[in-house]
Design an enzyme around this catalytic site. Structure first.
Site, PDB file in Angstrom:
ATOM      1  N   GLY A  60       0.831  -1.198   0.000  1.00 52.42           N
ATOM      2  CA  GLY A  60       0.000   0.000   0.000  1.00 52.42           C
ATOM      3  C   GLY A  60       0.862   1.243   0.000  1.00 52.42           C
ATOM      4  O   GLY A  60       2.041   1.185   0.342  1.00 52.42           O
ATOM      5  N   CYS A  87       5.124  -6.354   1.644  1.00 45.16           N
ATOM      6  CA  CYS A  87       5.534  -4.953   1.672  1.00 45.16           C
ATOM      7  C   CYS A  87       4.811  -4.188   2.791  1.00 45.16           C
ATOM      8  O   CYS A  87       5.100  -4.425   3.954  1.00 45.16           O
ATOM      9  CB  CYS A  87       5.351  -4.314   0.302  1.00 45.16           C
ATOM     10  SG  CYS A  87       6.419  -2.874   0.090  1.00 45.16           S
ATOM     11  N   TYR A  88       3.867  -3.314   2.470  1.00 48.73           N
ATOM     12  CA  TYR A  88       3.146  -2.626   3.557  1.00 48.73           C
ATOM     13  C   TYR A  88       2.587  -3.653   4.527  1.00 48.73           C
ATOM     14  O   TYR A  88       2.604  -3.453   5.744  1.00 48.73           O
ATOM     15  CB  TYR A  88       2.008  -1.775   2.991  1.00 48.73           C
ATOM     16  CG  TYR A  88       1.283  -0.956   4.047  1.00 48.73           C
ATOM     17  CD1 TYR A  88       1.635   0.364   4.280  1.00 48.73           C
ATOM     18  CD2 TYR A  88       0.259  -1.514   4.817  1.00 48.73           C
ATOM     19  CE1 TYR A  88       0.992   1.118   5.251  1.00 48.73           C
ATOM     20  CE2 TYR A  88      -0.394  -0.775   5.792  1.00 48.73           C
ATOM     21  CZ  TYR A  88      -0.020   0.547   6.002  1.00 48.73           C
ATOM     22  OH  TYR A  88      -0.663   1.271   6.967  1.00 48.73           O
ATOM     23  N   HIS A 174       7.468  -7.852  -3.859  1.00 47.86           N
ATOM     24  CA  HIS A 174       6.139  -8.132  -4.413  1.00 47.86           C
ATOM     25  C   HIS A 174       6.148  -9.418  -5.242  1.00 47.86           C
ATOM     26  O   HIS A 174       6.548  -9.402  -6.408  1.00 47.86           O
ATOM     27  CB  HIS A 174       5.688  -6.971  -5.303  1.00 47.86           C
ATOM     28  CG  HIS A 174       5.313  -5.763  -4.521  1.00 47.86           C
ATOM     29  ND1 HIS A 174       4.054  -5.545  -4.036  1.00 47.86           N
ATOM     30  CD2 HIS A 174       6.060  -4.710  -4.110  1.00 47.86           C
ATOM     31  CE1 HIS A 174       4.024  -4.410  -3.364  1.00 47.86           C
ATOM     32  NE2 HIS A 174       5.228  -3.882  -3.396  1.00 47.86           N
ATOM     33  N   GLU A 176       3.696 -10.932  -6.493  1.00 50.57           N
ATOM     34  CA  GLU A 176       2.580 -10.969  -7.443  1.00 50.57           C
ATOM     35  C   GLU A 176       2.924 -10.378  -8.803  1.00 50.57           C
ATOM     36  O   GLU A 176       2.188 -10.577  -9.761  1.00 50.57           O
ATOM     37  CB  GLU A 176       1.353 -10.267  -6.848  1.00 50.57           C
ATOM     38  CG  GLU A 176       1.454  -8.748  -6.655  1.00 50.57           C
ATOM     39  CD  GLU A 176       2.151  -8.304  -5.372  1.00 50.57           C
ATOM     40  OE1 GLU A 176       2.965  -9.069  -4.838  1.00 50.57           O
ATOM     41  OE2 GLU A 176       1.875  -7.179  -4.922  1.00 50.57           O
ATOM     42  N   SER A 229     -26.275  -7.783 -25.051  1.00 52.51           N
ATOM     43  CA  SER A 229     -25.730  -6.903 -26.076  1.00 52.51           C
ATOM     44  C   SER A 229     -25.182  -7.679 -27.260  1.00 52.51           C
ATOM     45  O   SER A 229     -24.863  -7.105 -28.281  1.00 52.51           O
ATOM     46  CB  SER A 229     -24.594  -6.092 -25.461  1.00 52.51           C
ATOM     47  OG  SER A 229     -23.554  -6.992 -25.084  1.00 52.51           O
ATOM     48  N   GLY A 230     -25.052  -8.997 -27.093  1.00 51.28           N
ATOM     49  CA  GLY A 230     -24.381  -9.778 -28.127  1.00 51.28           C
ATOM     50  C   GLY A 230     -22.904  -9.972 -27.798  1.00 51.28           C
ATOM     51  O   GLY A 230     -22.187 -10.663 -28.504  1.00 51.28           O
ATOM     52  N   GLY A 231     -22.459  -9.357 -26.716  1.00 52.72           N
ATOM     53  CA  GLY A 231     -21.072  -9.512 -26.264  1.00 52.72           C
ATOM     54  C   GLY A 231     -20.939 -10.720 -25.339  1.00 52.72           C
ATOM     55  O   GLY A 231     -21.935 -11.329 -24.963  1.00 52.72           O
ATOM     56  N   VAL A 232     -19.695 -11.004 -24.972  1.00 54.00           N
ATOM     57  CA  VAL A 232     -19.460 -12.236 -24.222  1.00 54.00           C
ATOM     58  C   VAL A 232     -20.036 -12.197 -22.798  1.00 54.00           C
ATOM     59  O   VAL A 232     -20.663 -13.172 -22.356  1.00 54.00           O
ATOM     60  CB  VAL A 232     -17.953 -12.628 -24.225  1.00 54.00           C
ATOM     61  CG1 VAL A 232     -17.076 -11.535 -23.677  1.00 54.00           C
ATOM     62  CG2 VAL A 232     -17.732 -13.916 -23.471  1.00 54.00           C
ATOM     63  N   ASP A 233     -19.893 -11.086 -22.096  1.00 52.48           N
ATOM     64  CA  ASP A 233     -20.328 -11.073 -20.694  1.00 52.48           C
ATOM     65  C   ASP A 233     -21.830 -11.305 -20.550  1.00 52.48           C
ATOM     66  O   ASP A 233     -22.271 -12.155 -19.770  1.00 52.48           O
ATOM     67  CB  ASP A 233     -19.956  -9.750 -20.011  1.00 52.48           C
ATOM     68  CG  ASP A 233     -18.471  -9.456 -20.092  1.00 52.48           C
ATOM     69  OD1 ASP A 233     -17.700 -10.390 -20.387  1.00 52.48           O
ATOM     70  OD2 ASP A 233     -18.084  -8.296 -19.879  1.00 52.48           O
ATOM     71  N   SER A 234     -22.618 -10.534 -21.308  1.00 50.68           N
ATOM     72  CA  SER A 234     -24.070 -10.683 -21.141  1.00 50.68           C
ATOM     73  C   SER A 234     -24.550 -12.023 -21.678  1.00 50.68           C
ATOM     74  O   SER A 234     -25.516 -12.592 -21.172  1.00 50.68           O
ATOM     75  CB  SER A 234     -24.819  -9.511 -21.784  1.00 50.68           C
ATOM     76  OG  SER A 234     -24.615  -9.479 -23.176  1.00 50.68           O
ATOM     77  N   LYS A 379     -12.108 -11.550 -16.568  1.00 50.57           N
ATOM     78  CA  LYS A 379     -12.524 -11.705 -17.959  1.00 50.57           C
ATOM     79  C   LYS A 379     -12.112 -13.062 -18.559  1.00 50.57           C
ATOM     80  O   LYS A 379     -12.896 -13.705 -19.243  1.00 50.57           O
ATOM     81  CB  LYS A 379     -11.907 -10.584 -18.798  1.00 50.57           C
ATOM     82  CG  LYS A 379     -12.412 -10.535 -20.232  1.00 50.57           C
ATOM     83  CD  LYS A 379     -13.707  -9.776 -20.310  1.00 50.57           C
ATOM     84  CE  LYS A 379     -14.243  -9.663 -21.719  1.00 50.57           C
ATOM     85  NZ  LYS A 379     -15.445  -8.826 -21.757  1.00 50.57           N
ATOM     86  N   GLU A 521     -10.980   4.461 -27.698  1.00 49.86           N
ATOM     87  CA  GLU A 521     -12.037   5.015 -28.541  1.00 49.86           C
ATOM     88  C   GLU A 521     -11.720   6.484 -28.846  1.00 49.86           C
ATOM     89  O   GLU A 521     -11.011   7.144 -28.084  1.00 49.86           O
ATOM     90  CB  GLU A 521     -13.394   4.931 -27.814  1.00 49.86           C
ATOM     91  CG  GLU A 521     -13.874   3.509 -27.520  1.00 49.86           C
ATOM     92  CD  GLU A 521     -14.341   2.744 -28.749  1.00 49.86           C
ATOM     93  OE1 GLU A 521     -14.574   3.383 -29.806  1.00 49.86           O
ATOM     94  OE2 GLU A 521     -14.468   1.516 -28.668  1.00 49.86           O
TER      95      GLU A 521
HETATM   96  N1  GLN Z   1       4.401   2.731   1.579  1.00 50.00           N
HETATM   97  C1  GLN Z   1       5.274   1.703   2.062  1.00 50.00           C
HETATM   98  C2  GLN Z   1       6.728   1.999   1.710  1.00 50.00           C
HETATM   99  O1  GLN Z   1       7.003   2.947   1.032  1.00 50.00           O
HETATM  100  C3  GLN Z   1       4.868   0.359   1.472  1.00 50.00           C
HETATM  101  C4  GLN Z   1       5.071   0.294  -0.009  1.00 50.00           C
HETATM  102  C5  GLN Z   1       4.426  -0.906  -0.618  1.00 50.00           C
HETATM  103  O2  GLN Z   1       3.652  -1.615   0.004  1.00 50.00           O
HETATM  104  N2  GLN Z   1       4.700  -1.105  -1.872  1.00 50.00           N
HETATM  105  O3  GLN Z   1       7.594   1.291   2.140  1.00 50.00           O
END
Ligand code: GLN
Length: 523
Positions: A60, A87-88, A174, A176, A229-234, A379, A521
């Site tokens: 965060g 991280c945070y 991170h 992820e 709508s004819g699209g995939v989601d609906s 999606k 668009e």
């Molecule tokens: N804000 C916090 C920092 O600067 C955490 C950053 C983060 O979670 N990417 O260390």
């Protein structure tokens, strides 16, 4: 609604502290067939209504020591499930256990080399030396009470920590993001080995539980309506409804006069003949085009189309006569998980909640309850579901099409004639893209009609006609996009066909602007 899914599938709870990567954590876990749900970090654990198999505290933008910093509900530790702070999230764990967090001298943004110190640790199974992605300015200035070091990096002596006795982990990097080369493995180790979450989140299982959930929710007699709508989601949402309650689901396709060429007829064929959906097609094109008369402002066009849609839909819904003793009680909406994430993700002290304004009006006016069978899905999960439900491949993999349709691809005033030109040019362009085998490499492609005239010469005659602009983009998330590098011969062919076959077009151009600074668009 989402509570139900979390009760059926082992779920990893991702508490979002506002990182731009939080949704990727959820995304990655689902790739291992583990259900993961993201909620804001302010979530009260006692109000959860289900017990997660494990909890991840995301990164965060805040500093844990700041006055207005968000903090996790301490009841999370009473759940007695594994916890991973990223991280945070890790800094939060450190803050709670001895306040060992301060501003670092050096910010650390980008790659670092992970050094695993505790090789027997489950979190690092199969991971040793690897590149990890850092994005922080704060750091731990000591070991939190009761924790030990399990990994380090050059600039982060507390790159990985674990509680001495409990399954509480913290990592500074991170996992992820794809730049962390072994990040997936780490999340997999956490979810599967440490949390022991079952890997049963598959679309096959989802169909089964969702159909049952819809039946329970709607009950034995109530009826449901929804716009397609004819699209995939609906289409996917409608097919699920049809599987669950058959003809008690009523789909309405409103032809607003700004659909693509043959769209209403094609959708009817696919939905009614192909999928057995109880569909009414309403031709309201005159009404829409009348209301759009003289309007050139894009925002106004969108508003008019939105209002007219609500008006037409309500009127048509009234004509539907449910079976005796029954009543239309629900409105189907094909909301996807990214919209849900957008509306729940933690935005800090002044949290903003986005409402789904497109259906808000209908719900209030018609006193309907919302039913959203896709609200837990990304999606690509929807597309997979579509294929399992027998929806044809081309429809499932169709490029997105905006709600206001060709009205925002005809720049300037929208008239029947202008729509016909844009529609025909678009049809030729997409046909050539398909023929060249490029459709699936492109995220979105379309033709726009520009309200400018240009001089040309055709058959020795001077012409003075309009300009078609072609757009094609490559993107994974539509947040940023680049234009597609067509072969020159392809562009040559498309331009020649459009000028030759579409009356009113004297010139064709190709849009070579990325997003940003341009949008996808034109309006
Ligand atoms: N804000 C916090 C920092 O600067 C955490 C950053 C983060 O979670 N990417 O260390």
């Amino acid at each position: 609604m989402s509570k139900q899914v979390s009760n059926v599938f082992d779920t990893i709870l991702v508490l979002d502290f506002g990182s731009q990567y939080s949704h990727l954590i959820t995304r990655r876990l689902r790739e291992f067939n583990i259900y993961a749900e993201m909620l804001p970090c302010t979530q009260k654990i006692s109000e959860l209504g289900w017990k997660p198999a494990g909890v991840i505290l995301s990164g965060g933008p805040y500093s844990v020591y700041a006055e207005d910093a968000p903090h996790v509900d301490h009841d999370v530790f009473k759940l007695n499930v594994p916890i991973l702070g990223i991280c945070y999230g890790m800094q939060e764990l450190a803050w709670i256990n001895g306040k060992q967090v301060h501003r670092g001298e050096k910010r650390e943004y980008g790659p670092a080399t992970l050094q695993v110190e505790d090789k027997d640790n489950d979190l690092f199974k199969g991971i040793d030396h690897s590149t990890v992605w850092m994005s922080h300015g704060d750091k731990l200035n000591g070991l939190p009470t009761g924790f030990k070091i399990i990994a380090t990096s050059e600039n982060s002596p507390y790159c990985g920590i674990k509680h001495e006795t409990e399954q509480i982990y913290g990592i500074q990097f991170h996992p992820e993001v794809t730049h962390s080369t072994m990040g997936k493995q780490l999340l997999r180790n956490f979810a599967i080995d440490i949390c022991q979450a079952e890997t049963n989140w598959t679309m096959e299982n989802f169909i089964e539980t969702e159909v049952q959930r819809i039946r329970d929710l709607v009950g034995p007699t109530a009826e449901v309506i929804g716009a397609v709508s004819g699209g995939v989601d609906s289409t996917v949402a409608s097919k699920l409804m049809t599987e669950a309650i058959g003809d008690r689901f009523h789909a309405i396709l409103v032809d607003n006069g700004v659909l693509r060429q043959d769209e209403a007829a094609n959708a009817k064929k696919a939905l009614v003949d192909g999928l057995g959906i109880n569909l009414s097609v309403i031709d309201a094109s005159d009404e829409f085009l009348d209301n759009l008369k003289g309007v050139t402002d894009p925002e106004k066009k969108r508003k008019i189309i939105g209002h007219t849609f609500i008006h037409v839909f309500e009127r048509e819904a009234e004509k539907i006569k449910p079976k005796d003793g029954s009543k239309i009680e629900f409105l189907l909406q094909g909301t996807l998980y990214p919209d849900v994430i957008e509306s729940i993700s933690f935005k800090g002290p002044s949290q903003t909640i986005k409402t789904h304004h497109n259906v808000g009006g209908l719900l209030d006016d018609m006193k309907l309850k919302l039913i959203e069978p896709l609200r837990e899905l990304f999606k690509d999960e929807v597309r997979h579901l579509g294929e399992l439900l027998g929806i044809n491949h081309d429809l499932v993999w169709r490029h997105p099409f905006p709600g206001p349709g060709i009205a925002i691809r005809v720049l300037g005033e929208v008239t029947r004639e202008q729509v016909a030109i844009a529609r025909k040019a678009d049809f030729i362009y997409i046909e050539e893209i398909r023929k060249a085998g490029l459709y699936n490499q492109i995220a979105q492609a379309f033709a726009c009609l520009l309200p400018v005239k240009s001089v040309g010469v055709m058959g020795d005659q001077r012409t003075y006609d309009q300009v078609i602009a072609l757009r094609a983009i490559e993107t994974t998330d539509f947040m940023t996009a680049d234009w597609f590098p067509f072969e020159h011969s392809f562009l040559k062919k498309v331009a020649a066909r459009i000028v030759n076959e579409v009356d009113g077009v004297a010139r064709v151009t190709y849009d070579i602007t990325s997003k940003p600074p341009a949008t996808v668009e034109w309006e």
